[in-house]
Write a protein that holds these residues in place. Structure first.
Motif, PDB file in Angstrom:
ATOM      1  N   LYS A 275       0.834  -1.202   0.000  1.00  0.00           N
ATOM      2  CA  LYS A 275       0.000   0.000   0.000  1.00  0.00           C
ATOM      3  C   LYS A 275       0.870   1.255   0.000  1.00  0.00           C
ATOM      4  O   LYS A 275       0.588   2.232  -0.702  1.00  0.00           O
ATOM      5  CB  LYS A 275      -0.913   0.009   1.229  1.00  0.00           C
ATOM      6  N   ARG A 276       1.934   1.222   0.792  1.00  0.00           N
ATOM      7  CA  ARG A 276       2.820   2.378   0.884  1.00  0.00           C
ATOM      8  C   ARG A 276       3.557   2.627  -0.431  1.00  0.00           C
ATOM      9  O   ARG A 276       3.703   3.775  -0.869  1.00  0.00           O
ATOM     10  CB  ARG A 276       3.825   2.174   2.022  1.00  0.00           C
ATOM     11  N   ILE A 277       4.011   1.544  -1.062  1.00  0.00           N
ATOM     12  CA  ILE A 277       4.715   1.680  -2.340  1.00  0.00           C
ATOM     13  C   ILE A 277       3.792   2.290  -3.392  1.00  0.00           C
ATOM     14  O   ILE A 277       4.162   3.227  -4.107  1.00  0.00           O
ATOM     15  CB  ILE A 277       5.245   0.312  -2.816  1.00  0.00           C
ATOM     16  N   VAL A 278       2.569   1.765  -3.478  1.00  0.00           N
ATOM     17  CA  VAL A 278       1.611   2.268  -4.461  1.00  0.00           C
ATOM     18  C   VAL A 278       1.288   3.732  -4.189  1.00  0.00           C
ATOM     19  O   VAL A 278       1.263   4.564  -5.107  1.00  0.00           O
ATOM     20  CB  VAL A 278       0.320   1.415  -4.454  1.00  0.00           C
ATOM     21  N   ALA A 279       1.047   4.081  -2.927  1.00  0.00           N
ATOM     22  CA  ALA A 279       0.704   5.460  -2.568  1.00  0.00           C
ATOM     23  C   ALA A 279       1.841   6.417  -2.918  1.00  0.00           C
ATOM     24  O   ALA A 279       1.620   7.487  -3.499  1.00  0.00           O
ATOM     25  CB  ALA A 279       0.374   5.549  -1.081  1.00  0.00           C
ATOM     26  N   ASP A 280       3.064   6.048  -2.581  1.00  0.00           N
ATOM     27  CA  ASP A 280       4.217   6.900  -2.906  1.00  0.00           C
ATOM     28  C   ASP A 280       4.360   7.075  -4.410  1.00  0.00           C
ATOM     29  O   ASP A 280       4.504   8.194  -4.913  1.00  0.00           O
ATOM     30  CB  ASP A 280       5.499   6.285  -2.349  1.00  0.00           C
ATOM     31  N   HIS A 281       4.335   5.967  -5.137  1.00  0.00           N
ATOM     32  CA  HIS A 281       4.578   6.029  -6.579  1.00  0.00           C
ATOM     33  C   HIS A 281       3.476   6.784  -7.315  1.00  0.00           C
ATOM     34  O   HIS A 281       3.762   7.525  -8.266  1.00  0.00           O
ATOM     35  CB  HIS A 281       4.725   4.620  -7.145  1.00  0.00           C
ATOM     36  N   LEU A 282       2.232   6.623  -6.876  1.00  0.00           N
ATOM     37  CA  LEU A 282       1.142   7.336  -7.560  1.00  0.00           C
ATOM     38  C   LEU A 282       1.241   8.840  -7.321  1.00  0.00           C
ATOM     39  O   LEU A 282       0.959   9.634  -8.225  1.00  0.00           O
ATOM     40  CB  LEU A 282      -0.218   6.812  -7.088  1.00  0.00           C
ATOM     41  N   ARG A 283       1.630   9.250  -6.131  1.00  0.00           N
ATOM     42  CA  ARG A 283       1.860  10.688  -5.882  1.00  0.00           C
ATOM     43  C   ARG A 283       2.933  11.212  -6.835  1.00  0.00           C
ATOM     44  O   ARG A 283       2.787  12.252  -7.472  1.00  0.00           O
ATOM     45  CB  ARG A 283       2.343  10.918  -4.439  1.00  0.00           C
ATOM     46  N   ALA A 284       4.049  10.475  -6.900  1.00  0.00           N
ATOM     47  CA  ALA A 284       5.158  10.890  -7.747  1.00  0.00           C
ATOM     48  C   ALA A 284       4.733  10.961  -9.214  1.00  0.00           C
ATOM     49  O   ALA A 284       5.087  11.906  -9.938  1.00  0.00           O
ATOM     50  CB  ALA A 284       6.322   9.916  -7.591  1.00  0.00           C
TER      51      ALA A 284
END
Length: 489
Positions: A275-284
């Motif tokens: 979840k954290r990886i997806v959230a970070d990458h989508l923001r970026a």
């Protein structure tokens, strides 16, 4: 609870002339909008990694903040003291994303001075903002302790210790613990291979480094030698995500209000780290695309493509629903975010990835069978030929009962990638004489094919096609050429 938006506003009010005495204002800093994630005046780096990058010319003395036009504003800053909240991106931590503290995209709160004030004011401002405005207790601060002592010369070599900052901290709070560290911890910069840099003092709260205050006293040359700048500049950086975690008293940046709306939209059965990886990458992804970056196999475009394809493997995530949530969350503070553009760019890349994945898995199946061990050579071929992230390759291997030594695979894969990137970088810098790396038989064949390819391009596309660069080695052939429109399949 103080929200992240309130933190942004408190910081700007504290340093700007607009803030009243109750909010600690009247410090006369000019608010400068964030620059693009793609630097306009710094060819030494691919992306904006710090708030000071748009102000580099003022630190070096190449530009006068009172007279010379700021590159993106089109007019002088009109002040030697400025404050900003900068969109920033660092690739160095991309493999650590998912733990409690690491990100790719982040926001950097910063106040800067180009000869307007020095160490005393910078330290006093930081102490007041942390303790009075936010009501936090400082654990300790650190200062630069100087270079190692050379017994043969009887003195420290290189940069001397920052005794001035140590003394100022004692005057500000005589009970505060002051730690000393060397260049690794308490010396910052430059961004890229040259530029302003200098000793730092850092503030720690609840065990977290929340504020890094840099005193740009030196200019680092490409050969790493330092020369003293005529005027010292103040350059500070405080990551909003880390600060929010401390203020909101949560153990991880992903538990702040900056990430909650995104993570709430993700499938409940996803692992917490995923979840954290997806959230970070989508923001970026939202910010990179909105700042003009498009997926490709080169430089910044490659970074975006890697982020996109890393999240595309989570096929249960409703990207069409989440991307607008992110854009809406930040749209009021950052101009230029475009939900439709982000979604269209993402969908186009997803279609390309689906095809690449299908083709790549066919090649995977041809070259492996049950009981084999996944070799780094195959992994790198699938990555370079089809753009498959190594995470996808490992997952595919496990599904097919292919043995994977992840630690060894990643080590060798990264070695190959580093070598590949070094070759590409060298080629881009025009260091291959005549386009040839060597004169091995395979290299000569590629060189001949290079001429045939250029002739074929002119025959098919027209005589207007011109060669704009090439890279010919025993491993590869690449030719860059000009053509006014997209080449058809």
């Amino acid at each position: 609870m103080i929200t992240s938006q309130e933190l942004r506003q408190k910081f700007l009010n504290f340093f700007s002339a607009k803030g009243g005495s109750a909010s600690g204002g009247k410090r006369g800093h000019t608010i400068v909008p964030s620059s693009s994630l793609v630097p306009e005046n710094d060819p030494s780096v691919l992306l904006t990694t710090a708030g000071m990058q748009q102000f580099k010319p003022y630190f070096t003395g190449a530009a006068d903040p009172l007279k010379d036009n700021h590159l993106s504003l089109g007019h002088p800053l009109g002040n030697k003291n400025v404050v900003s909240i900068q969109k920033s991106f660092r690739t160095s931590d991309i493999d650590e994303v998912g733990d409690d503290t690491h990100l790719t995209f982040f926001e950097m709160l910063g106040n800067f001075s180009f000869g307007g004030y020095g160490k005393k004011e910078a330290i006093e401002y930081a102490h007041e903002f942390i303790t009075k405005i936010l009501g936090l207790k400082i654990d300790y601060v650190s200062v630069f302790g100087g270079e190692p002592f050379d017994s043969a010369q009887g003195k420290s070599v290189g940069v001397p210790p920052d005794l001035e900052s140590e003394e100022i901290w004692k005057q500000v709070d005589d009970e505060l613990e002051i730690k000393k560290a060397g260049r690794t911890d308490n010396f910052w910069g430059p961004t890229g291979d040259q530029g302003p840099c200098g000793p730092t003092t850092e503030i720690y709260v609840d065990g977290v480094e929340v504020w890094n205050i840099v005193f740009n006293e030196y200019y680092q040359q490409p050969d790493k030698t330092l020369t003293k700048l005529d005027n010292m500049g103040v350059d500070t950086g405080m990551g909003l995500e880390r600060l929010a975690a401390v203020v909101q008293k949560v153990p991880a940046i992903y538990e702040t209000d900056l990430f909650a709306p995104i993570i709430d939209e993700l499938p409940a059965n996803l692992e917490n780290e995923d979840k954290r990886i997806v959230a970070d990458h989508l923001r970026a992804i939202c910010f990179l695309v909105s700042d003009g970056v498009r997926p490709s196999n080169k430089e910044v475009g490659y970074i975006l493509r890697r982020l996109m394809r890393r999240v595309m493997i989570y096929d249960k995530v409703d990207f069409k629903k989440i991307l607008p949530v992110i854009v809406n969350q930040y749209r009021d503070f950052y101009d230029g975010l475009n939900a439709d553009l982000v979604r269209a760019t993402f969908e186009d890349e997803q279609n390309k990835f689906n095809k690449a994945l299908a083709d790549g898995l066919k090649t995977f199946d041809k070259r492996t069978s049950q009981g084999d061990k996944l070799e780094d050579g195959l992994a790198f071929d699938l990555f370079s030929s089809y753009g498959l992230p190594v995470e996808v390759i490992v997952a595919s291997a496990r599904k097919r009962n292919i043995d994977v030594d992840e630690k060894e695979l990643f080590k060798k894969f990264n070695e190959r990638l580093a070598k590949h990137q070094k070759l590409s970088k060298t080629a881009s810098a025009g260091m291959f004489k005549g386009g040839l790396v060597d004169h091995e038989p395979q290299t000569i064949k590629h060189h001949t094919a290079h001429h045939l390819l250029l002739a074929a391009l002119r025959q098919v596309l027209g005589n207007h096609v011109l060669q704009r660069g090439s890279n010919v080695s025993s491993e590869r052939l690449r030719i860059d050429f000009s053509h006014p429109e997209k080449v058809t399949a």
